[in-house]
Design a protein around this motif. Structure first.
Motif, PDB file in Angstrom:
ATOM      1  N   LYS A 129      -0.878  10.676  -0.844  1.00 42.31           N
ATOM      2  CA  LYS A 129      -1.846   9.651  -1.276  1.00 42.31           C
ATOM      3  C   LYS A 129      -2.349   8.843  -0.077  1.00 42.31           C
ATOM      4  N   SER A 142      -4.844  10.795   1.956  1.00 42.68           N
ATOM      5  CA  SER A 142      -6.151  10.900   1.290  1.00 42.68           C
ATOM      6  C   SER A 142      -6.965   9.617   1.446  1.00 42.68           C
ATOM      7  N   GLU A 143      -6.261   8.509   1.710  1.00 40.78           N
ATOM      8  CA  GLU A 143      -6.932   7.216   1.843  1.00 40.78           C
ATOM      9  C   GLU A 143      -7.488   6.962   3.241  1.00 40.78           C
ATOM     10  N   THR A 182       5.172  12.435  -1.917  1.00 40.41           N
ATOM     11  CA  THR A 182       4.087  12.141  -2.859  1.00 40.41           C
ATOM     12  C   THR A 182       3.217  10.992  -2.355  1.00 40.41           C
ATOM     13  N   LEU A 183       3.864   9.934  -1.874  1.00 41.11           N
ATOM     14  CA  LEU A 183       3.123   8.768  -1.392  1.00 41.11           C
ATOM     15  C   LEU A 183       2.390   9.063  -0.084  1.00 41.11           C
ATOM     16  N   ASN A 230       0.822  -1.213   0.000  1.00 49.06           N
ATOM     17  CA  ASN A 230       0.000   0.000   0.000  1.00 49.06           C
ATOM     18  C   ASN A 230       0.864   1.274   0.000  1.00 49.06           C
ATOM     19  N   ASN A 231       0.200   2.406  -0.182  1.00 46.48           N
ATOM     20  CA  ASN A 231       0.914   3.681  -0.278  1.00 46.48           C
ATOM     21  C   ASN A 231       1.623   4.054   1.022  1.00 46.48           C
TER      22      ASN A 231
END
Length: 204
Positions: free
Chosen positions: A115, A118-119, A111-112, A92-93
Motif C-alpha cells: 500500500k 502504491s502511494e 501488506t502495508l 500512515n501506511n
C-alpha cells in the motif's frame, strides 16, 4: 622265514612312508590355509580402510546444501527508512508497515508496504517487501518484488542483489544465485562481500 621277515619289513617301511607323507601333506595344507586366511584378512582389512577413507572424503567434500546456506546467512535488514517513535500513534501506511516489520509481523508489514509503495513509489519499500516475503517463506514472491526493485538504480540495489541471491538459494536456483552474488562482489562498497565469497566457495 627270512623272506617273510623281509617282506614284513618292506610293508612296515611302506606304511611308515605313507604315514610320513600324509603328515607332511597335512602340515603343508595347514600352512597354506593359514597363509590364505591371512591374505583374505589383509584384503578385507584393506577394503574396509578404503571404504572408510572414501566415506570420510565424501563427508568432508560434500557441498553445503542451498537450504543450509540460506538458513546460515539470511537475516532481515534493519529498518533505515522509517524511524519508529515509541508511544506515538502511527498515521500512515509507511509508518505502520515498518512498525509491523520491526515487531516481526511480516505478513502485516508486506501488506502495508504494498500500500505504501502504491502511494509514493519509494523503491526502498520493495526491498523490505522482498525481505518480508522471505520471512514468510514465499521466495517466489520475494524474487518477483526484488527484481522489480532492480529496475530502478538506487543505493539499495546491492542489498537487493544480496537478498535476491538468498531467495534464489531458497529456490535452489544456483546459477541465478551466483549471478546475484557476483553483483555484490562487483560493488564498490563492502556490503556482504565476505559472505558472498563464502557462499560462492560452497557453490563451486
Amino acid at each position: 622265514m627270512e623272506g617273510f621277515e623281509n617282506d614284513l619289513k618292506k610293508v612296515i617301511s611302506l606304511e611308515e612312508r605313507a604315514k610320513m607323507k600324509a603328515s607332511l601333506q597335512e602340515l603343508e595344507y595347514n600352512k597354506y590355509s593359514k597363509k590364505r586366511n591371512r591374505s583374505y584378512l589383509f584384503v578385507a582389512a584393506s577394503i574396509a580402510v578404503l571404504i572408510s577413507f572414501i566415506g570420510y572424503s565424501l563427508i568432508v567434500n560434500q557441498k553445503t546444501s542451498t537450504d543450509d546456506l540460506y538458513a546460515e546467512y539470511f537475516e532481515s535488514y534493519r529498518n533505515v527508512i522509517q524511524p519508529i517513535t515509541r508511544g506515538v500513534e502511527s498515521k500512515n501506511n509507511s509508518t505502520k508497515a515498518f512498525e509491523a516489520y520491526e515487531k516481526g509481523n511480516y505478513k502485516k508489514a508486506s501488506t502495508l508496504l504494498i500500500k505504501a509503495y502504491s502511494e509514493d513509489k519509494n523503491n526502498a519499500y520493495l526491498l523490505y517487501q522482498g525481505i518480508s516475503f522471505l520471512q514468510l517463506n514465499n521466495s517466489d514472491k520475494a524474487i518477483e518484488v526484488l527484481n522489480k526493485q532492480l529496475e530502478i538504480t538506487d543505493k539499495f540495489n546491492i542489498k537487493t542483489h544480496w537478498y535476491l541471491a538468498l531467495a534464489y538459494l531458497k529456490n535452489n536456483e544456483v546459477i541465478k544465485a551466483k549471478k546475484s552474488l557476483e553483483k555484490v562482489l562487483d560493488s564498490s562498497g563492502d556490503y556482504k562481500k565476505q559472505e558472498a565469497k563464502s557462499i560462492l566457495r560452497n557453490l563451486n
